[in-house]
Design a protein around this motif. Structure first.
Motif, PDB file in Angstrom:
ATOM      1  N   ASN A 426       0.814  -1.210   0.000  1.00 51.60           N
ATOM      2  CA  ASN A 426       0.000   0.000   0.000  1.00 51.60           C
ATOM      3  C   ASN A 426       0.851   1.264   0.000  1.00 51.60           C
ATOM      4  OD1 ASN A 426       0.915   0.421   2.600  1.00 51.60           O
ATOM      5  ND2 ASN A 426      -0.788  -0.748   3.491  1.00 51.60           N
ATOM      6  N   ARG A 427       0.177   2.393   0.044  1.00 52.41           N
ATOM      7  CA  ARG A 427       0.874   3.681  -0.094  1.00 52.41           C
ATOM      8  C   ARG A 427       1.850   3.950   1.053  1.00 52.41           C
ATOM      9  NH1 ARG A 427      -4.120   7.865   1.124  1.00 52.41           N
ATOM     10  NH2 ARG A 427      -5.424   6.299   2.094  1.00 52.41           N
ATOM     11  N   TYR A 428       1.502   3.468   2.263  1.00 51.92           N
ATOM     12  CA  TYR A 428       2.408   3.700   3.403  1.00 51.92           C
ATOM     13  C   TYR A 428       3.719   2.943   3.176  1.00 51.92           C
ATOM     14  CZ  TYR A 428      -2.072   5.134   5.292  1.00 51.92           C
ATOM     15  OH  TYR A 428      -3.288   5.740   5.454  1.00 51.92           O
ATOM     16  N   GLY A 429       3.551   1.703   2.739  1.00 46.13           N
ATOM     17  CA  GLY A 429       4.743   0.901   2.449  1.00 46.13           C
ATOM     18  C   GLY A 429       5.580   1.525   1.350  1.00 46.13           C
ATOM     19  N   ALA A 430       4.891   2.034   0.312  1.00 41.69           N
ATOM     20  CA  ALA A 430       5.621   2.615  -0.824  1.00 41.69           C
ATOM     21  C   ALA A 430       6.390   3.864  -0.405  1.00 41.69           C
ATOM     22  CB  ALA A 430       4.646   2.941  -1.946  1.00 41.69           C
ATOM     23  N   VAL A 431       5.726   4.749   0.332  1.00 38.58           N
ATOM     24  CA  VAL A 431       6.383   6.010   0.721  1.00 38.58           C
ATOM     25  C   VAL A 431       7.585   5.726   1.636  1.00 38.58           C
ATOM     26  CG1 VAL A 431       6.124   8.125   2.081  1.00 38.58           C
ATOM     27  CG2 VAL A 431       4.339   7.443   0.472  1.00 38.58           C
ATOM     28  N   ILE A 432       7.358   4.922   2.656  1.00 36.93           N
ATOM     29  CA  ILE A 432       8.451   4.671   3.611  1.00 36.93           C
ATOM     30  C   ILE A 432       9.555   3.843   2.941  1.00 36.93           C
ATOM     31  CG2 ILE A 432       9.030   3.606   5.855  1.00 36.93           C
ATOM     32  CD1 ILE A 432       6.168   4.397   6.733  1.00 36.93           C
ATOM     33  N   GLY A 433       9.152   2.920   2.044  1.00 36.85           N
ATOM     34  CA  GLY A 433      10.146   2.134   1.309  1.00 36.85           C
ATOM     35  C   GLY A 433      11.045   3.019   0.453  1.00 36.85           C
ATOM     36  N   ILE A 434      10.437   3.976  -0.255  1.00 40.84           N
ATOM     37  CA  ILE A 434      11.235   4.871  -1.101  1.00 40.84           C
ATOM     38  C   ILE A 434      12.177   5.716  -0.239  1.00 40.84           C
ATOM     39  CG2 ILE A 434      11.122   6.906  -2.611  1.00 40.84           C
ATOM     40  CD1 ILE A 434       8.491   5.699  -3.742  1.00 40.84           C
ATOM     41  N   ILE A 435      11.649   6.250   0.853  1.00 46.70           N
ATOM     42  CA  ILE A 435      12.494   7.093   1.727  1.00 46.70           C
ATOM     43  C   ILE A 435      13.664   6.262   2.274  1.00 46.70           C
ATOM     44  CG2 ILE A 435      12.555   8.359   3.920  1.00 46.70           C
ATOM     45  CD1 ILE A 435       9.621   9.206   3.298  1.00 46.70           C
ATOM     46  N   ALA A 436      13.357   5.045   2.726  1.00 43.02           N
ATOM     47  CA  ALA A 436      14.417   4.181   3.272  1.00 43.02           C
ATOM     48  C   ALA A 436      15.446   3.854   2.188  1.00 43.02           C
ATOM     49  CB  ALA A 436      13.806   2.892   3.829  1.00 43.02           C
ATOM     50  N   GLY A 437      14.960   3.549   0.984  1.00 43.16           N
ATOM     51  CA  GLY A 437      15.866   3.197  -0.115  1.00 43.16           C
ATOM     52  C   GLY A 437      16.787   4.351  -0.482  1.00 43.16           C
ATOM     53  N   ILE A 438      16.222   5.543  -0.589  1.00 45.77           N
ATOM     54  CA  ILE A 438      17.057   6.698  -0.964  1.00 45.77           C
ATOM     55  C   ILE A 438      18.059   7.011   0.152  1.00 45.77           C
ATOM     56  CG2 ILE A 438      16.989   9.201  -1.385  1.00 45.77           C
ATOM     57  CD1 ILE A 438      14.447   8.703  -3.030  1.00 45.77           C
ATOM     58  N   PHE A 439      17.592   6.896   1.412  1.00 43.62           N
ATOM     59  CA  PHE A 439      18.504   7.148   2.537  1.00 43.62           C
ATOM     60  C   PHE A 439      19.692   6.177   2.494  1.00 43.62           C
ATOM     61  CE2 PHE A 439      19.831   6.116   6.898  1.00 43.62           C
ATOM     62  CZ  PHE A 439      20.284   7.378   7.297  1.00 43.62           C
ATOM     63  N   VAL A 440      19.390   4.907   2.290  1.00 43.60           N
ATOM     64  CA  VAL A 440      20.460   3.892   2.248  1.00 43.60           C
ATOM     65  C   VAL A 440      21.381   4.124   1.051  1.00 43.60           C
ATOM     66  CG1 VAL A 440      20.892   1.427   1.826  1.00 43.60           C
ATOM     67  CG2 VAL A 440      19.245   2.129   3.551  1.00 43.60           C
ATOM     68  N   SER A 441      20.804   4.475  -0.097  1.00 45.06           N
ATOM     69  CA  SER A 441      21.653   4.665  -1.280  1.00 45.06           C
ATOM     70  C   SER A 441      22.602   5.851  -1.103  1.00 45.06           C
ATOM     71  CB  SER A 441      20.794   4.836  -2.538  1.00 45.06           C
ATOM     72  OG  SER A 441      20.136   6.071  -2.528  1.00 45.06           O
ATOM     73  N   TYR A 462      26.902  -2.315  -8.510  1.00 48.22           N
ATOM     74  CA  TYR A 462      25.926  -3.399  -8.430  1.00 48.22           C
ATOM     75  C   TYR A 462      25.637  -3.782  -6.983  1.00 48.22           C
ATOM     76  CZ  TYR A 462      26.615  -3.629 -13.437  1.00 48.22           C
ATOM     77  OH  TYR A 462      26.673  -3.292 -14.766  1.00 48.22           O
ATOM     78  N   PHE A 463      26.636  -3.694  -6.121  1.00 51.13           N
ATOM     79  CA  PHE A 463      26.404  -3.929  -4.689  1.00 51.13           C
ATOM     80  C   PHE A 463      25.431  -2.885  -4.146  1.00 51.13           C
ATOM     81  CE2 PHE A 463      27.541  -2.631  -0.355  1.00 51.13           C
ATOM     82  CZ  PHE A 463      27.193  -3.786   0.325  1.00 51.13           C
ATOM     83  N   ARG A 464      25.677  -1.638  -4.503  1.00 51.62           N
ATOM     84  CA  ARG A 464      24.808  -0.561  -4.010  1.00 51.62           C
ATOM     85  C   ARG A 464      23.376  -0.732  -4.534  1.00 51.62           C
ATOM     86  NH1 ARG A 464      26.328   4.571  -5.816  1.00 51.62           N
ATOM     87  NH2 ARG A 464      28.149   4.004  -7.023  1.00 51.62           N
ATOM     88  N   THR A 465      23.267  -1.144  -5.796  1.00 48.78           N
ATOM     89  CA  THR A 465      21.936  -1.375  -6.372  1.00 48.78           C
ATOM     90  C   THR A 465      21.190  -2.450  -5.590  1.00 48.78           C
ATOM     91  OG1 THR A 465      22.694  -0.791  -8.566  1.00 48.78           O
ATOM     92  CG2 THR A 465      20.711  -2.126  -8.449  1.00 48.78           C
ATOM     93  N   LEU A 466      21.881  -3.560  -5.342  1.00 48.97           N
ATOM     94  CA  LEU A 466      21.250  -4.681  -4.629  1.00 48.97           C
ATOM     95  C   LEU A 466      20.757  -4.259  -3.255  1.00 48.97           C
ATOM     96  CD1 LEU A 466      23.346  -7.946  -5.102  1.00 48.97           C
ATOM     97  CD2 LEU A 466      20.948  -7.563  -5.672  1.00 48.97           C
ATOM     98  N   VAL A 467      21.629  -3.587  -2.498  1.00 50.44           N
ATOM     99  CA  VAL A 467      21.273  -3.215  -1.120  1.00 50.44           C
ATOM    100  C   VAL A 467      20.120  -2.209  -1.133  1.00 50.44           C
ATOM    101  CG1 VAL A 467      22.113  -2.101   0.984  1.00 50.44           C
ATOM    102  CG2 VAL A 467      23.595  -3.696  -0.260  1.00 50.44           C
ATOM    103  N   THR A 468      20.182  -1.252  -2.051  1.00 53.24           N
ATOM    104  CA  THR A 468      19.130  -0.230  -2.102  1.00 53.24           C
ATOM    105  C   THR A 468      17.794  -0.846  -2.504  1.00 53.24           C
ATOM    106  OG1 THR A 468      20.787   1.393  -2.765  1.00 53.24           O
ATOM    107  CG2 THR A 468      18.504   1.991  -3.113  1.00 53.24           C
ATOM    108  N   PHE A 469      17.818  -1.705  -3.518  1.00 49.96           N
ATOM    109  CA  PHE A 469      16.586  -2.359  -3.986  1.00 49.96           C
ATOM    110  C   PHE A 469      15.995  -3.206  -2.855  1.00 49.96           C
ATOM    111  CE2 PHE A 469      13.767  -5.152  -6.198  1.00 49.96           C
ATOM    112  CZ  PHE A 469      13.403  -4.517  -7.375  1.00 49.96           C
ATOM    113  N   ALA A 470      16.861  -4.001  -2.209  1.00 50.69           N
ATOM    114  CA  ALA A 470      16.390  -4.891  -1.151  1.00 50.69           C
ATOM    115  C   ALA A 470      15.835  -4.089   0.031  1.00 50.69           C
ATOM    116  CB  ALA A 470      17.536  -5.797  -0.680  1.00 50.69           C
ATOM    117  N   THR A 471      16.507  -3.015   0.387  1.00 53.52           N
ATOM    118  CA  THR A 471      16.035  -2.188   1.506  1.00 53.52           C
ATOM    119  C   THR A 471      14.641  -1.642   1.206  1.00 53.52           C
ATOM    120  OG1 THR A 471      18.298  -1.515   1.972  1.00 53.52           O
ATOM    121  CG2 THR A 471      16.552  -0.146   2.905  1.00 53.52           C
ATOM    122  N   THR A 472      14.473  -1.112  -0.013  1.00 55.39           N
ATOM    123  CA  THR A 472      13.172  -0.550  -0.388  1.00 55.39           C
ATOM    124  C   THR A 472      12.096  -1.630  -0.359  1.00 55.39           C
ATOM    125  OG1 THR A 472      14.338   0.951  -1.872  1.00 55.39           O
ATOM    126  CG2 THR A 472      11.958   0.776  -2.161  1.00 55.39           C
TER     127      THR A 472
END
Lengths: 532, 67
Positions: A426-441, A462-472
């Protein structure tokens, strides 16, 4: 002959350049009558057949940066980069079958519009603002700089005049002729881009005696296709990273996603990416990657990896075809720049101006605003390109572009794919996921610059991509599960998540999977079995 | 409010064909204007011929489609 020795164009090759530029301008003027609505201006009336949209996708994605920069990247890291072509194929099939038909199903102008409908205006705006004001400006600047750099290297044109000239021509026919002119230009561009590279590939392959002879001549590190250690870290991490970077790219890149959105049906939207996959799986390795590996043998120790392809062109391409390759590379710059300008106009006008600032005006007003926005965006991109030219991109254009890509795309790619796969996100997951992903990246970039990631890999994209994608993805799933009900707001969730397989998409997918397996087998033989 | 959409036609094949054919012809006449190694002449002629014929075919396709 090393690339530093500039070859000047012959008068007859200048005529080719003039014919091509005149054609681009005439095309814009001819298409002007077909740009009376935002839908026609931005998406060619949603009447584009899948195959044509796929040619446009290839032309948009392949530009001077790809022909020269990706060749430089291959020259720098060796045969392991061929996994990137296979990863693109896998990602394109997945995104085609799972994501694209759903984006096309709801008649939106951009991915931002889809994210808004699927999740909420906040998620849509996060994407729209990130792309419009950060990534697209950077990306167009890099496209133009890359093209101008290539023309300076190959034919000695002044870098600054090229930046300004290429930008003005691309902006003119895009803003006058709309998406129809962009598509028509792309279809011509893809032919002109690949055609001379086929001849170049044949000449270069002959010079080294074929792929197996090439593999024998390569140093062990550059020959390692399945070697456990790669410049990107362990082989498993490298391949997984390539797949997730490709997934992020093909899902979230605005001007690329516009192609399936312009397709005439859901099936055409899916087949757009499936046809595109053929180019990346088969043609790009044969005409770009392998010749670049040949340059390791033919031109060892180049001061800048981006000189690999220009060195091959100046040494192995005869006059006449030299002019065609210059026109082809210009076509590459145009086809990427026009798409970026058109996508910016679409996003700014439909997702920002029309929704946030000025609502309920007549269509002429929005058409006028989109063109003014396009002019301002082009001017800003010229400034960005000039900044690149001052700073210079020392480690190769492609690595620089990938590095930025690894930061911004995985969060949006992850929420788009999850949103298409399941209605439980849902939207809560999407918003917080994006924020977490950008913060980690961003944290990973800082760690990379500080040298904390050195032990993991020489090149950390590629390491950074994996971690950011997985975090989000993990954050989005956990937060969504913690909140009871997904938002539907009257639109059935099946609209977003129901997958339809048609006979055409199934057949294409089967052929593509077979092509992927065959290409993987060929590269394994060439680089691992053949040389022994 | 329902908005009448102007008819949109994606028929730029003729123009693209003309551009391709002219570039092909220019490639074909390049050997007359500059010296090209004998081993590379074949590639130039093949490329020029393919571009010219491809351009003419595309142009014909565009014209026939319009009719």
């Amino acid at each position: 002959m090393p690339a530093e020795d500039v070859v000047r164009l012959l008068p007859i090759e200048w005529m080719m350049v003039i014919v091509f530029i005149a054609g681009a301008i005439v095309r814009g003027l001819l298409m002007h009558k077909s740009t009376g609505t935002l839908e026609n201006l931005f998406l060619a009336g949603r009447k584009v057949p899948g195959f044509i949209a796929s040619l446009s996708t290839v032309a948009t994605n392949m530009n001077a940066n790809d022909f020269i920069g990706s060749a430089g990247f291959a020259y720098g890291v060796g045969a392991v980069i061929l996994h990137g072509n296979l990863a693109n194929g896998i990602a394109l099939i997945f995104v085609s079958l799972v994501v694209m038909q759903k984006l096309r199903r709801i008649s939106v102008f951009t991915l931002g519009g889809w994210l808004e409908k699927r999740y909420s205006p906040t998620v849509g705006n996060m994407y729209t603002f990130s792309w419009t004001f950060i990534w697209m400006l950077f990306n167009l600047g890099l496209y133009i700089y890359g093209g101008a750099f290539v023309l300076k290297t190959l034919v000695g044109w002044n870098l600054y005049y090229s930046i300004i000239g290429l930008s003005i021509i691309a902006a003119f026919y895009t803003l006058v002729g709309g998406f129809g002119a962009v598509i028509a230009s792309d279809v011509l561009g893809v032919g002109l881009m690949f055609f001379p590279f086929v001849f170049l590939a044949i000449a270069v392959w002959s010079a080294v005696g074929g792929p197996v002879e090439l593999a024998k001549a390569l140093p062990e590190a550059e020959r390692a296709f399945w070697g456990p250690h790669t410049p990107f870290g362990g082989i498993t991490m490298a391949i997984a990273g390539m797949v997730f970077m490709s997934l992020s790219y093909w899902t979230s890149e605005a001007q690329i996603v516009q192609r399936p959105l312009s397709a005439k049906s859901e099936e055409d939207a899916s087949s757009t990416y499936l046809y595109t996959s053929f180019w990346y799986t088969i043609l790009v390795p044969l005409v770009v990657t392998i010749p670049a590996l040949c340059a390791i043998k033919l031109f060892p120790g180049l001061s800048n990896p981006d000189y690999a392809m220009p060195s091959l062109i100046t040494a192995y391409l005869p006059r006449g075809l030299y002019g065609v390759i210059v026109v082809g590379l210009m076509a590459g710059v145009f086809s990427s720049a026009d798409s970026q300008i058109n996508a910016f106009c679409a996003m700014f006008t439909s997702e920002i101006y029309k929704k946030i600032f000025v609502r309920h005006k007549e269509k002429e007003h929005y058409l006028f605003v989109s063109k003014i926005a396009g002019v301002l965006f082009t001017l800003a991109a010229i400034g960005t390109a000039l900044l690149f030219s001052i700073g210079s991109v020392k480690n190769g254009m492609m690595l620089f572009a990938f590095s930025v890509l690894a930061t911004i795309m995985p969060p949006f790619g992850a929420v788009t794919i999850l949103g298409a796969l399941t209605d439980r996100i849902n939207r809560y997951g999407a918003v917080i996921g994006i924020i977490a992903g950008i913060f980690v990246s961003v944290c990973l970039i800082i760690a990379d610059v500080q040298g904390y990631l050195e032990k993991l890999a020489d090149i950390t994209i590629y390491f950074r991509t994996l971690v950011t994608f997985a975090t989000t993805a993990v954050t989005a799933v956990l937060v969504s599960l913690a909140v009871p009900a997904p938002r539907t707001d009257g639109v059935p969730s099946a609209t977003y998540t129901k997958i339809t397989f048609t006979p055409t998409t199934v057949r294409l997918s089967i052929v593509l999977v077979a092509a992927l397996v065959i290409m993987a087998a060929i590269w394994t033989y060439v680089f691992c079995i053949g040389p022994k | 409010m329902e908005e009448k959409q102007p008819e949109y036609e994606l028929s730029m094949a003729t123009l693209n064909g003309i551009i391709l054919a002219i570039i092909g012809i220019l490639v074909l006449i390049t050997p007359m204007t500059t010296e090209i190694a004998a081993g590379q002449l074949k590639a130039v002629y093949i490329a020029g011929t393919v571009l010219t014929l491809g351009g003419l075919a595309t142009m014909a396709f565009g014209l026939l489609k319009k009719k």
